[in-house]
Design a protein around this motif. Structure first.
Motif, PDB file in Angstrom:
ATOM      1  N   ARG A 386       0.829  -1.210   0.000  1.00 61.09           N
ATOM      2  CA  ARG A 386       0.000   0.000   0.000  1.00 61.09           C
ATOM      3  C   ARG A 386       0.867   1.265   0.000  1.00 61.09           C
ATOM      4  O   ARG A 386       0.435   2.301  -0.521  1.00 61.09           O
ATOM      5  CB  ARG A 386      -0.954  -0.019   1.180  1.00 61.09           C
ATOM      6  N   SER A 387       2.082   1.186   0.559  1.00 63.33           N
ATOM      7  CA  SER A 387       2.974   2.337   0.486  1.00 63.33           C
ATOM      8  C   SER A 387       3.356   2.634  -0.958  1.00 63.33           C
ATOM      9  O   SER A 387       3.447   3.801  -1.365  1.00 63.33           O
ATOM     10  CB  SER A 387       4.232   2.088   1.324  1.00 63.33           C
ATOM     11  N   ILE A 388       3.578   1.578  -1.742  1.00 64.79           N
ATOM     12  CA  ILE A 388       3.841   1.773  -3.169  1.00 64.79           C
ATOM     13  C   ILE A 388       2.639   2.439  -3.828  1.00 64.79           C
ATOM     14  O   ILE A 388       2.781   3.373  -4.636  1.00 64.79           O
ATOM     15  CB  ILE A 388       4.172   0.426  -3.841  1.00 64.79           C
ATOM     16  N   GLY A 389       1.435   1.969  -3.485  1.00 60.23           N
ATOM     17  CA  GLY A 389       0.229   2.574  -4.048  1.00 60.23           C
ATOM     18  C   GLY A 389       0.087   4.042  -3.691  1.00 60.23           C
ATOM     19  O   GLY A 389      -0.290   4.870  -4.532  1.00 60.23           O
ATOM     20  N   ARG A 390       0.405   4.396  -2.454  1.00 55.69           N
ATOM     21  CA  ARG A 390       0.315   5.792  -2.038  1.00 55.69           C
ATOM     22  C   ARG A 390       1.358   6.648  -2.742  1.00 55.69           C
ATOM     23  O   ARG A 390       1.091   7.783  -3.146  1.00 55.69           O
ATOM     24  CB  ARG A 390       0.456   5.878  -0.514  1.00 55.69           C
ATOM     25  N   TRP A 391       2.572   6.102  -2.878  1.00 54.34           N
ATOM     26  CA  TRP A 391       3.619   6.817  -3.606  1.00 54.34           C
ATOM     27  C   TRP A 391       3.212   7.018  -5.063  1.00 54.34           C
ATOM     28  O   TRP A 391       3.405   8.105  -5.635  1.00 54.34           O
ATOM     29  CB  TRP A 391       4.919   6.017  -3.513  1.00 54.34           C
ATOM     30  N   GLN A 392       2.620   5.985  -5.668  1.00 54.09           N
ATOM     31  CA  GLN A 392       2.179   6.122  -7.055  1.00 54.09           C
ATOM     32  C   GLN A 392       1.100   7.196  -7.183  1.00 54.09           C
ATOM     33  O   GLN A 392       1.115   7.987  -8.133  1.00 54.09           O
ATOM     34  CB  GLN A 392       1.649   4.775  -7.559  1.00 54.09           C
ATOM     35  N   ALA A 393       0.177   7.237  -6.219  1.00 52.29           N
ATOM     36  CA  ALA A 393      -0.886   8.245  -6.266  1.00 52.29           C
ATOM     37  C   ALA A 393      -0.303   9.648  -6.132  1.00 52.29           C
ATOM     38  O   ALA A 393      -0.720  10.585  -6.836  1.00 52.29           O
ATOM     39  CB  ALA A 393      -1.908   7.978  -5.166  1.00 52.29           C
ATOM     40  N   GLU A 394       0.665   9.808  -5.236  1.00 51.30           N
ATOM     41  CA  GLU A 394       1.298  11.113  -5.051  1.00 51.30           C
ATOM     42  C   GLU A 394       2.024  11.568  -6.316  1.00 51.30           C
ATOM     43  O   GLU A 394       2.098  12.764  -6.609  1.00 51.30           O
ATOM     44  CB  GLU A 394       2.284  11.043  -3.886  1.00 51.30           C
ATOM     45  N   ALA A 395       2.546  10.589  -7.056  1.00 54.06           N
ATOM     46  CA  ALA A 395       3.272  10.912  -8.286  1.00 54.06           C
ATOM     47  C   ALA A 395       2.342  11.055  -9.492  1.00 54.06           C
ATOM     48  O   ALA A 395       2.803  11.342 -10.605  1.00 54.06           O
ATOM     49  CB  ALA A 395       4.305   9.823  -8.570  1.00 54.06           C
ATOM     50  N   GLY A 396       1.041  10.840  -9.280  1.00 55.74           N
ATOM     51  CA  GLY A 396       0.088  10.939 -10.371  1.00 55.74           C
ATOM     52  C   GLY A 396       0.087   9.734 -11.284  1.00 55.74           C
ATOM     53  O   GLY A 396      -0.390   9.813 -12.430  1.00 55.74           O
ATOM     54  N   SER A 397       0.626   8.604 -10.799  1.00 58.84           N
ATOM     55  CA  SER A 397       0.673   7.383 -11.606  1.00 58.84           C
ATOM     56  C   SER A 397      -0.476   6.451 -11.239  1.00 58.84           C
ATOM     57  O   SER A 397      -1.075   6.570 -10.172  1.00 58.84           O
ATOM     58  CB  SER A 397       2.003   6.654 -11.371  1.00 58.84           C
ATOM     59  N   ALA A 398      -0.751   5.526 -12.132  1.00 61.00           N
ATOM     60  CA  ALA A 398      -1.769   4.515 -11.832  1.00 61.00           C
ATOM     61  C   ALA A 398      -1.269   3.634 -10.694  1.00 61.00           C
ATOM     62  O   ALA A 398      -0.098   3.240 -10.658  1.00 61.00           O
ATOM     63  CB  ALA A 398      -2.041   3.670 -13.074  1.00 61.00           C
ATOM     64  N   GLN A 399      -2.149   3.321  -9.779  1.00 62.72           N
ATOM     65  CA  GLN A 399      -1.777   2.503  -8.630  1.00 62.72           C
ATOM     66  C   GLN A 399      -1.751   1.025  -9.011  1.00 62.72           C
ATOM     67  O   GLN A 399      -2.743   0.492  -9.501  1.00 62.72           O
ATOM     68  CB  GLN A 399      -2.763   2.707  -7.483  1.00 62.72           C
ATOM     69  N   THR A 400      -0.621   0.373  -8.755  1.00 63.86           N
ATOM     70  CA  THR A 400      -0.517  -1.074  -8.927  1.00 63.86           C
ATOM     71  C   THR A 400      -0.261  -1.783  -7.597  1.00 63.86           C
ATOM     72  O   THR A 400      -0.554  -2.959  -7.460  1.00 63.86           O
ATOM     73  CB  THR A 400       0.617  -1.435  -9.900  1.00 63.86           C
ATOM     74  N   CYS A 401       0.336  -1.064  -6.621  1.00 62.98           N
ATOM     75  CA  CYS A 401       0.533  -1.601  -5.268  1.00 62.98           C
ATOM     76  C   CYS A 401       1.359  -2.872  -5.231  1.00 62.98           C
ATOM     77  O   CYS A 401       1.072  -3.796  -4.463  1.00 62.98           O
ATOM     78  CB  CYS A 401      -0.806  -1.821  -4.568  1.00 62.98           C
ATOM     79  N   PHE A 402       2.416  -2.919  -6.049  1.00 65.16           N
ATOM     80  CA  PHE A 402       3.314  -4.057  -6.000  1.00 65.16           C
ATOM     81  C   PHE A 402       4.650  -3.643  -6.601  1.00 65.16           C
ATOM     82  O   PHE A 402       4.681  -2.903  -7.587  1.00 65.16           O
ATOM     83  CB  PHE A 402       2.744  -5.249  -6.784  1.00 65.16           C
ATOM     84  N   PRO A 403       5.781  -4.099  -5.995  1.00 65.50           N
ATOM     85  CA  PRO A 403       7.088  -3.677  -6.514  1.00 65.50           C
ATOM     86  C   PRO A 403       7.373  -4.248  -7.896  1.00 65.50           C
ATOM     87  O   PRO A 403       7.151  -5.430  -8.152  1.00 65.50           O
ATOM     88  CB  PRO A 403       8.072  -4.215  -5.468  1.00 65.50           C
ATOM     89  N   GLU A 404       7.869  -3.391  -8.775  1.00 66.34           N
ATOM     90  CA  GLU A 404       8.243  -3.790 -10.120  1.00 66.34           C
ATOM     91  C   GLU A 404       9.598  -3.189 -10.456  1.00 66.34           C
ATOM     92  O   GLU A 404      10.003  -2.170  -9.887  1.00 66.34           O
ATOM     93  CB  GLU A 404       7.194  -3.329 -11.130  1.00 66.34           C
ATOM     94  N   ALA A 405      10.296  -3.816 -11.392  1.00 67.63           N
ATOM     95  CA  ALA A 405      11.654  -3.373 -11.737  1.00 67.63           C
ATOM     96  C   ALA A 405      11.676  -1.921 -12.187  1.00 67.63           C
ATOM     97  O   ALA A 405      12.617  -1.174 -11.885  1.00 67.63           O
ATOM     98  CB  ALA A 405      12.225  -4.278 -12.825  1.00 67.63           C
TER      99      ALA A 405
END
Length: 413
Positions: A386-405
Motif C-alpha cells: 500500500r505504500s507503493i500505491g500511495r507513492w504512485q498516487a502522489e506521483a500521479g501514476s496509476a496505482q498497482t501496489c506491488f514492486p516492479e523493476a
C-alpha cells in the motif's frame, strides 16, 4: 510440493557462508560446555531430570547444514547478503499440483475422520475443512517424513543461530516434553526448524495446545490423526477463530477503490465494501450474516493478481504462519475440500523477478519519504504494497501496489 519441500530447499541454499573458516572441533567443545553450563541448569529448573537430559543429547552434535548459523567468533550475514534471493511472484505459491494434491487427499481425510472433525468443530468452533487444510499444508496429512532429531536442531540453533534465545527456550520446552514422556518411543523428530509432529508445533506450542483427541490419555501429534486434528483446532480457537464467520471471499475491486486501502488496520463492515462497488467474483452477494462484520481488503499481488475481502479469521490463520499467502492457501484449500471450488478467478500477473535486495532498497527509499513499509526486509507485505500505491498516487501514476523493476530507478537515487 509443500512447505516441507521449500524448507529443504532453504537448507540447501542457505548454508552458513562462514562455516569453512571455523574450527569446528573447537566449536563442538564450546557447544558441549554450553549444554552443561547453560541448558542443563535451565532444564533442571523446569523439572527435567538428569536422565532425560542425557538421553536427549546422547550422541548429538552440531548440525552445520542448518540455515542462519552464527558460529562463535563470526558475524551474521549482512542484510545485503541475505537479500540476494529472488523475490518471486505470489503465483508460485499456488503453482504445480499443490492445490489439487492438498484438495484431493483432504477430501479423503474428510470422510475418513468425519467424526473426529465434527467433534473438534463442536468443541472449538473451527470448521473441519480449515483444520484439514492446515494439516495438509503442514505435513501432507502426515505423509511427509519428519526426519530431523529435535534436540540436534534446537541445540544447534540455540547455541549458534540468529535467534539463539528463542531456540534455547524451545529446546528447554522440548526437554519438558521428553520428561513428561509425550514423545513417541523412536525419539522426538522435528522439521529442520524444530517443529514437531503432524501439526508442526514448536515445542512451546505443543505444551500449550497439544490435545488428546482419541481419548487414550496422550497427545501424540506424531502418530495420532485424532490428536493432530484436535490440536490444530484448539490452536486456532485459542487465537480467536470466530465461529460462524468465513475466512474471506475472492472479489473484484473497481478502479474507484484504491488498492492502498489494503490491510487489517483499514477494516470496515463488509456492507461498506459492497457499497463501494466491491463484488464477489462468483456473482453471488456476500452472505447476509457477514455484512455487518468487519472485512479487510487483501491484494497479495496488488492490481496484478486476485483480490480478496478477508475476515478476522484470515488473521487467525496467520497466527499459524505469518505469510499472507499461507493463510490464503489454507482458506482456499478448505473451500475446495468442502465446496468443490476451483482455482481463483483472478489471474496472477507477471510480477516478481526482482532480488530481495532490490525490494529492500525500494522499501528504504519509501521510508525516507515517510511511508511505513513494515521493515526493509525485501518482502512485499501489505504495508509495502500500500505504500507503493500511495507513492504512485502522489506521483500521479496509476496505482498497482506491488514492486516492479521499473520502480527501482524512480525510487532509488
Amino acid at each position: 510440493m509443500m512447505l516441507r519441500a521449500l524448507a529443504l530447499l532453504m537448507v540447501v541454499t542457505c548454508l552458513p557462508a562462514v562455516a569453512g573458516a571455523v574450527d569446528r572441533a573447537a566449536v563442538e567443545t564450546q557447544y558441549q560446555r554450553w549444554l552443561e553450563q547453560t541448558v542443563w541448569p535451565q532444564a533442571r529448573a523446569k523439572g527435567v531430570s538428569r536422565g532425560t537430559f542425557e538421553r536427549a543429547f546422547k550422541g548429538v552434535t552440531l548440525n552445520w547444514k542448518l540455515p542462519d548459523l552464527v558460529p562463535p567468533g563470526t558475524q551474521a550475514r549482512t542484510p545485503e547478503d541475505q537479500f540476494q534471493a529472488e523475490f518471486g511472484s505470489p503465483a508460485r505459491y499456488f503453482g504445480g499440483n499443490k492445490l489439487e494434491s492438498a484438495t484431493s487427499v483432504g477430501r479423503v481425510m474428510a470422510k475418513r475422520y468425519a467424526g473426529v472433525l465434527a467433534a473438534a468443530e463442536a468443541a472449538t468452533g473451527v470448521p473441519g475443512r480449515i483444520v484439514l487444510a492446515v494439516w495438509g499444508r503442514e505435513s501432507g496429512y502426515g505423509r511427509v517424513a519428519i526426519k530431523y532429531d529435535a534436540f540436534e536442531v534446537l541445540g544447534t540453533k540455540g547455541f549458534m543461530s540468529t535467534r539463539a534465545g528463542y531456540f534455547t527456550e524451545e529446546l528447554i520446552a522440548a526437554l519438558q516434553i521428553a520428561e513428561a514422556g509425550h514423545a513417541p518411543g523412536g525419539g522426538m523428530k522435528s522439521s529442520w526448524a524444530g517443529a514437531l509432529g503432524q501439526p508442526q508445533f514448536m515445542p512451546s506450542r505443543y505444551l500449550q495446545f497439544a490435545t488428546d483427541g482419541d481419548g487414550d490419555g496422550k497427545a501424540d501429534i506424531w502418530n495420532s490423526e485424532a490428536d493432530t486434528i484436535a490440536s490444530i483446532a484448539r490452536y486456532l480457537e485459542h487465537f480467536g477463530w470466530v465461529p460462524g464467520r468465513d475466512w474471506g471471499f475472492e472479489v473484484r475491486v473497481p478502479a474507484s477503490v484504491s488498492c492502498a486501502l489494503e490491510g487489517p488496520d483499514q477494516g470496515r463492515p463488509i456492507a461498506d465494501w459492497a457499497e463501494m462497488g466491491v463484488t464477489r467474483v462468483s456473482g453471488r452477494p456476500f452472505p447476509e450474516h457477514e455484512l455487518r462484520g468487519e472485512g479487510y481488503l487483501m491484494m497479495p499481488a496488488g492490481r496484478k493478481g486476485p483480490a480478496f475481502i478477508v475476515t478476522p479469521n484470515f488473521y487467525v490463520l496467520k497466527k499459524y504462519n505469518e505469510s499472507d499467502l499461507y493463510a490464503l492457501f489454507v482458506g482456499h484449500v478448505g473451500d475446495r475440500i468442502q465446496y468443490g471450488m476451483k482455482d481463483f478467478r483472478g489471474d496472477w500477473g507477471r510480477v516478481g523477478g526482482l532480488k530481495r535486495s532490490d525490494v529492500a532498497a525500494m522499501q528504504r527509499a519509501l521510508v525516507d519519504m515517510g511511508h511505513d513499509v513494515g521493515g526493509a526486509d525485501g518482502l512485499a507485505g501489505f504495508k509495502t504494497r500500500r505504500s507503493i500505491g500511495r507513492w504512485q498516487a502522489e506521483a500521479g501514476s496509476a496505482q498497482t501496489c506491488f514492486p516492479e523493476a521499473s520502480m527501482k530507478k524512480a525510487l532509488v537515487r
